[in-house]
Write a protein that holds these residues in place. Structure first.
Motif, PDB file in Angstrom:
ATOM      1  N   PRO A   1      43.250  33.498  36.581  1.00 42.36           N
ATOM      2  CA  PRO A   1      41.924  33.783  37.010  1.00 42.36           C
ATOM      3  C   PRO A   1      41.730  35.311  37.015  1.00 42.36           C
ATOM      4  CG  PRO A   1      43.314  32.898  38.711  1.00 42.36           C
ATOM      5  CD  PRO A   1      44.160  33.189  37.478  1.00 42.36           C
ATOM      6  N   THR A   2      40.370  35.522  36.730  1.00 47.51           N
ATOM      7  CA  THR A   2      39.751  36.979  37.007  1.00 47.51           C
ATOM      8  C   THR A   2      39.496  37.170  38.371  1.00 47.51           C
ATOM      9  OG1 THR A   2      37.711  36.251  36.824  1.00 47.51           O
ATOM     10  CG2 THR A   2      38.670  36.801  34.695  1.00 47.51           C
ATOM     11  N   ARG A   3      39.616  38.555  38.633  1.00 50.41           N
ATOM     12  CA  ARG A   3      39.346  39.141  39.959  1.00 50.41           C
ATOM     13  C   ARG A   3      38.337  38.526  40.684  1.00 50.41           C
ATOM     14  NH1 ARG A   3      41.759  44.094  41.608  1.00 50.41           N
ATOM     15  NH2 ARG A   3      40.054  44.177  43.071  1.00 50.41           N
ATOM     16  N   ALA A   4      37.066  38.181  39.886  1.00 48.11           N
ATOM     17  CA  ALA A   4      35.804  37.589  40.394  1.00 48.11           C
ATOM     18  C   ALA A   4      35.981  36.033  40.789  1.00 48.11           C
ATOM     19  CB  ALA A   4      34.810  37.715  39.461  1.00 48.11           C
ATOM     20  N   GLU A   5      36.756  35.625  39.927  1.00 48.82           N
ATOM     21  CA  GLU A   5      37.177  33.891  40.247  1.00 48.82           C
ATOM     22  C   GLU A   5      38.094  33.767  41.437  1.00 48.82           C
ATOM     23  OE1 GLU A   5      38.797  32.730  36.501  1.00 48.82           O
ATOM     24  OE2 GLU A   5      36.678  32.403  35.673  1.00 48.82           O
ATOM     25  N   ALA A   6      39.073  34.608  41.278  1.00 47.00           N
ATOM     26  CA  ALA A   6      39.919  34.519  42.490  1.00 47.00           C
ATOM     27  C   ALA A   6      39.129  35.090  43.926  1.00 47.00           C
ATOM     28  CB  ALA A   6      40.969  35.430  42.332  1.00 47.00           C
ATOM     29  N   ALA A   7      38.173  35.884  43.935  1.00 40.61           N
ATOM     30  CA  ALA A   7      37.461  36.399  45.107  1.00 40.61           C
ATOM     31  C   ALA A   7      36.440  35.315  45.417  1.00 40.61           C
ATOM     32  CB  ALA A   7      36.685  37.579  44.810  1.00 40.61           C
ATOM     33  N   GLU A   8      36.007  34.350  44.462  1.00 37.17           N
ATOM     34  CA  GLU A   8      34.940  33.355  44.764  1.00 37.17           C
ATOM     35  C   GLU A   8      35.820  32.096  45.433  1.00 37.17           C
ATOM     36  OE1 GLU A   8      32.136  30.112  42.276  1.00 37.17           O
ATOM     37  OE2 GLU A   8      32.503  32.211  41.563  1.00 37.17           O
TER      38      GLU A   8
ATOM     39  N   PRO B   1      42.743  32.999  52.933  1.00 33.73           N
ATOM     40  CA  PRO B   1      43.184  34.598  52.122  1.00 33.73           C
ATOM     41  C   PRO B   1      43.699  34.061  50.717  1.00 33.73           C
ATOM     42  CG  PRO B   1      44.418  34.302  53.812  1.00 33.73           C
ATOM     43  CD  PRO B   1      43.610  33.258  54.029  1.00 33.73           C
ATOM     44  N   VAL B   2      43.303  34.710  49.735  1.00 30.68           N
ATOM     45  CA  VAL B   2      44.016  34.577  48.439  1.00 30.68           C
ATOM     46  C   VAL B   2      44.354  35.784  47.766  1.00 30.68           C
ATOM     47  CG1 VAL B   2      43.741  33.759  46.068  1.00 30.68           C
ATOM     48  CG2 VAL B   2      42.787  32.473  47.894  1.00 30.68           C
ATOM     49  N   ALA B   3      45.605  35.949  47.303  1.00 28.79           N
ATOM     50  CA  ALA B   3      46.008  37.375  46.764  1.00 28.79           C
ATOM     51  C   ALA B   3      45.092  37.458  45.301  1.00 28.79           C
ATOM     52  CB  ALA B   3      47.386  37.149  46.293  1.00 28.79           C
ATOM     53  N   ILE B   4      44.284  38.785  45.131  1.00 31.87           N
ATOM     54  CA  ILE B   4      43.525  39.079  43.716  1.00 31.87           C
ATOM     55  C   ILE B   4      44.550  39.756  42.969  1.00 31.87           C
ATOM     56  CG2 ILE B   4      41.646  40.081  43.057  1.00 31.87           C
ATOM     57  CD1 ILE B   4      40.072  39.483  45.785  1.00 31.87           C
TER      58      ILE B   4
END
Length: 132
Positions: free
Chosen positions: A92-99, A107-110
């Motif tokens: 997943p991209t950073r944006a998908e992980a943050a979303e 909390p999810v590791a980006i």
């Protein structure tokens, strides 16, 4: 006379490619019907796979889709294991992980480099933590 196509048991290949820590864990995943070969669910660890086969299986919370490129001769280091397959499901991209993190609240590791102080502040404000 034609030679038979090279093949290897799926549980052994999954173990050699370092998707599972032990061969018995790989065999259990296959027996439980959690592995598909070329979109067909399989339940026998003795099913053989060869170069070109596409495997779909669950690993933790992720669904992995990989194409078998080669058969291993042994369970070697991780760098050697990565040469056995091609990952068809990109991370997943950073944006998908943050979303995903904002939707679940957990909390999810980006993946990627550590965010700067400015990026952390912007992320915290966008979540509404500082507004109260």
């Amino acid at each position: 006379m034609t030679l038979p196509a090279p093949s290897l048991r799926i549980d052994k290949w999954l173990w050699q490619a370092r998707f599972f820590k032990t061969r018995s864990l790989a065999a259990k995943q296959v027996s439980d019907g959690k592995v598909r070969v070329n979109a067909v669910r399989i339940t026998k660890p003795a099913r053989t796979v060869g170069p070109g086969d596409v495997l779909t299986f669950v690993m933790g919370d992720d669904i992995r889709v990989v194409r078998v490129l080669a058969l291993g001769a042994r369970r070697g280091p991780a760098a050697e294991a990565r040469l056995l397959y091609e990952d068809l499901a990109p991370p997943p991209t950073r944006a998908e992980a943050a979303e995903a993190a904002s939707m679940s609240g957990a909390p999810v590791a980006i993946p990627g480099p550590r965010p700067t102080k400015k990026e952390r502040r912007r992320f915290t404000i966008s979540r509404g933590d500082l507004l109260e």
